[in-house]
Design a protein around this motif. Structure first.
Motif, PDB file in Angstrom:
ATOM      1  N   LEU A  55      33.311  -2.784  18.432  1.00  0.00           N
ATOM      2  CA  LEU A  55      31.861  -2.952  18.369  1.00  0.00           C
ATOM      3  C   LEU A  55      31.386  -3.507  19.698  1.00  0.00           C
ATOM      4  O   LEU A  55      31.950  -4.465  20.220  1.00  0.00           O
ATOM      5  N   LEU A  56      30.354  -2.892  20.247  1.00  0.00           N
ATOM      6  CA  LEU A  56      29.739  -3.363  21.479  1.00  0.00           C
ATOM      7  C   LEU A  56      28.339  -3.862  21.155  1.00  0.00           C
ATOM      8  O   LEU A  56      27.509  -3.112  20.634  1.00  0.00           O
ATOM      9  N   GLU A  57      28.091  -5.143  21.420  1.00  0.00           N
ATOM     10  CA  GLU A  57      26.754  -5.717  21.286  1.00  0.00           C
ATOM     11  C   GLU A  57      26.268  -6.027  22.695  1.00  0.00           C
ATOM     12  O   GLU A  57      26.669  -7.024  23.292  1.00  0.00           O
ATOM     13  N   PRO A  58      25.423  -5.167  23.258  1.00  0.00           N
ATOM     14  CA  PRO A  58      25.019  -5.341  24.653  1.00  0.00           C
ATOM     15  C   PRO A  58      23.894  -6.361  24.822  1.00  0.00           C
ATOM     16  O   PRO A  58      23.224  -6.741  23.860  1.00  0.00           O
ATOM     17  N   THR A  59      23.686  -6.749  26.053  1.00  0.00           N
ATOM     18  CA  THR A  59      22.522  -7.554  26.410  1.00  0.00           C
ATOM     19  C   THR A  59      21.276  -6.687  26.229  1.00  0.00           C
ATOM     20  O   THR A  59      21.289  -5.509  26.593  1.00  0.00           O
ATOM     21  N   LEU A  71      36.119  -5.925  31.137  1.00  0.00           N
ATOM     22  CA  LEU A  71      35.304  -4.771  31.420  1.00  0.00           C
ATOM     23  C   LEU A  71      35.277  -4.537  32.925  1.00  0.00           C
ATOM     24  O   LEU A  71      35.223  -5.485  33.705  1.00  0.00           O
ATOM     25  N   LYS A  72      35.286  -3.271  33.287  1.00  0.00           N
ATOM     26  CA  LYS A  72      35.217  -2.903  34.700  1.00  0.00           C
ATOM     27  C   LYS A  72      34.040  -1.953  34.905  1.00  0.00           C
ATOM     28  O   LYS A  72      33.817  -1.062  34.091  1.00  0.00           O
ATOM     29  N   PRO A  73      33.297  -2.133  36.013  1.00  0.00           N
ATOM     30  CA  PRO A  73      32.174  -1.223  36.282  1.00  0.00           C
ATOM     31  C   PRO A  73      32.671   0.214  36.478  1.00  0.00           C
ATOM     32  O   PRO A  73      33.764   0.446  36.994  1.00  0.00           O
ATOM     33  N   ALA A  74      31.839   1.159  36.041  1.00  0.00           N
ATOM     34  CA  ALA A  74      32.174   2.581  36.167  1.00  0.00           C
ATOM     35  C   ALA A  74      30.876   3.380  36.245  1.00  0.00           C
ATOM     36  O   ALA A  74      29.791   2.840  36.065  1.00  0.00           O
ATOM     37  N   GLY A  96      26.632   9.963  35.664  1.00  0.00           N
ATOM     38  CA  GLY A  96      25.734   9.572  36.740  1.00  0.00           C
ATOM     39  C   GLY A  96      25.018   8.251  36.526  1.00  0.00           C
ATOM     40  O   GLY A  96      24.129   7.890  37.286  1.00  0.00           O
ATOM     41  N   LYS A  97      25.405   7.500  35.512  1.00  0.00           N
ATOM     42  CA  LYS A  97      24.761   6.217  35.189  1.00  0.00           C
ATOM     43  C   LYS A  97      25.780   5.085  35.306  1.00  0.00           C
ATOM     44  O   LYS A  97      26.981   5.286  35.116  1.00  0.00           O
ATOM     45  N   ASN A  98      25.279   3.886  35.599  1.00  0.00           N
ATOM     46  CA  ASN A  98      26.143   2.713  35.623  1.00  0.00           C
ATOM     47  C   ASN A  98      26.641   2.433  34.216  1.00  0.00           C
ATOM     48  O   ASN A  98      25.868   2.498  33.254  1.00  0.00           O
ATOM     49  N   ALA A  99      27.914   2.120  34.108  1.00  0.00           N
ATOM     50  CA  ALA A  99      28.522   1.880  32.801  1.00  0.00           C
ATOM     51  C   ALA A  99      29.687   0.904  32.974  1.00  0.00           C
ATOM     52  O   ALA A  99      29.919   0.390  34.069  1.00  0.00           O
ATOM     53  N   TRP A 100      30.392   0.693  31.890  1.00  0.00           N
ATOM     54  CA  TRP A 100      31.567  -0.181  31.892  1.00  0.00           C
ATOM     55  C   TRP A 100      32.709   0.537  31.187  1.00  0.00           C
ATOM     56  O   TRP A 100      32.482   1.333  30.279  1.00  0.00           O
ATOM     57  N   THR A 101      33.930   0.241  31.590  1.00  0.00           N
ATOM     58  CA  THR A 101      35.104   0.780  30.909  1.00  0.00           C
ATOM     59  C   THR A 101      36.056  -0.367  30.591  1.00  0.00           C
ATOM     60  O   THR A 101      35.996  -1.437  31.193  1.00  0.00           O
ATOM     61  N   THR A 102      36.920  -0.111  29.658  1.00  0.00           N
ATOM     62  CA  THR A 102      37.985  -1.050  29.334  1.00  0.00           C
ATOM     63  C   THR A 102      39.138  -0.261  28.740  1.00  0.00           C
ATOM     64  O   THR A 102      38.978   0.901  28.356  1.00  0.00           O
TER      65      THR A 102
END
Length: 179
Positions: free
Chosen positions: A27-31, A1-4, A8-14
């Motif tokens: 499936l994404l199971e976030p913290t 995962l890379k920050p993105a 306008g919000k902090n997110a992740w990409t892959t």
């Protein structure tokens, strides 16, 4: 995962290279994160299906996570106006009388709601955990079934509720009609 940054919000990409036929389920199971406005923690399990090279079998099978929307309508290859149906499960059991929020991914602000009440559409599941919704225009749509967890988490020494969200993203398209 890379920050993105997304909307306008902090997110992740892959990126994932699909190299062979199959139905890919992501499936994404976030913290869990703390939501002060709701005085609770939130965990949204997000799911997306990608059929590759003509293979599409298995989309109707649950993944077996804490909460999920199991599609009853194929979650890809759908036209605008199709009726989308899904079944909400929590711990593998139908979630009766559960709100399902539906939102359009309004990238580029291509759609303008008459007022804020139109931004999030809401339907309820029936006694078997089933819901339906007819998508009004093309684009990516998110379905989020919201339930309360059967446990709490600590925040500053106090027990706080946890909201579980079963999220499913799917795209609806307009056909290209010949004149």
């Amino acid at each position: 995962l890379k920050p993105a940054t997304v909307l306008g919000k902090n997110a992740w990409t892959t990126q994932y290279k699909i190299s062979r036929p199959g139905l890919y389920q992501f499936l994404l199971e976030p913290t869990p994160y703390w939501e002060p406005a709701e005085d609770k923690f939130i965990i949204h399990y997000s799911k997306l299906y990608v059929p590759a090279y003509g293979i599409e079998e298995g989309w109707e099978n649950p993944l077996g996570v804490k909460t999920e929307i199991v599609p009853l309508t194929r979650p890809f290859g759908n036209y605008v106006g199709n009726l989308f149906r899904g079944k909400v499960l929590v711990d593998g059991k139908p979630a009766a009388n559960t709100p399902v929020e539906i939102e359009f991914y309004n990238k580029g602000k291509t759609a303008e709601a008459p007022n804020d009440i139109f931004v999030t559409q809401t339907v309820m599941t029936d006694e078997q955990g089933i819901f339906s919704y007819s998508v009004p225009w093309a684009g990516w749509w998110g379905f989020a079934a919201l339930t309360d967890a059967d446990y709490q988490m600590k925040k500053d020494g106090s027990d706080k509720d946890v909201e579980l969200g079963a999220v499913l993203w799917t795209e609806f398209v307009s056909p290209k009609l010949k004149k």
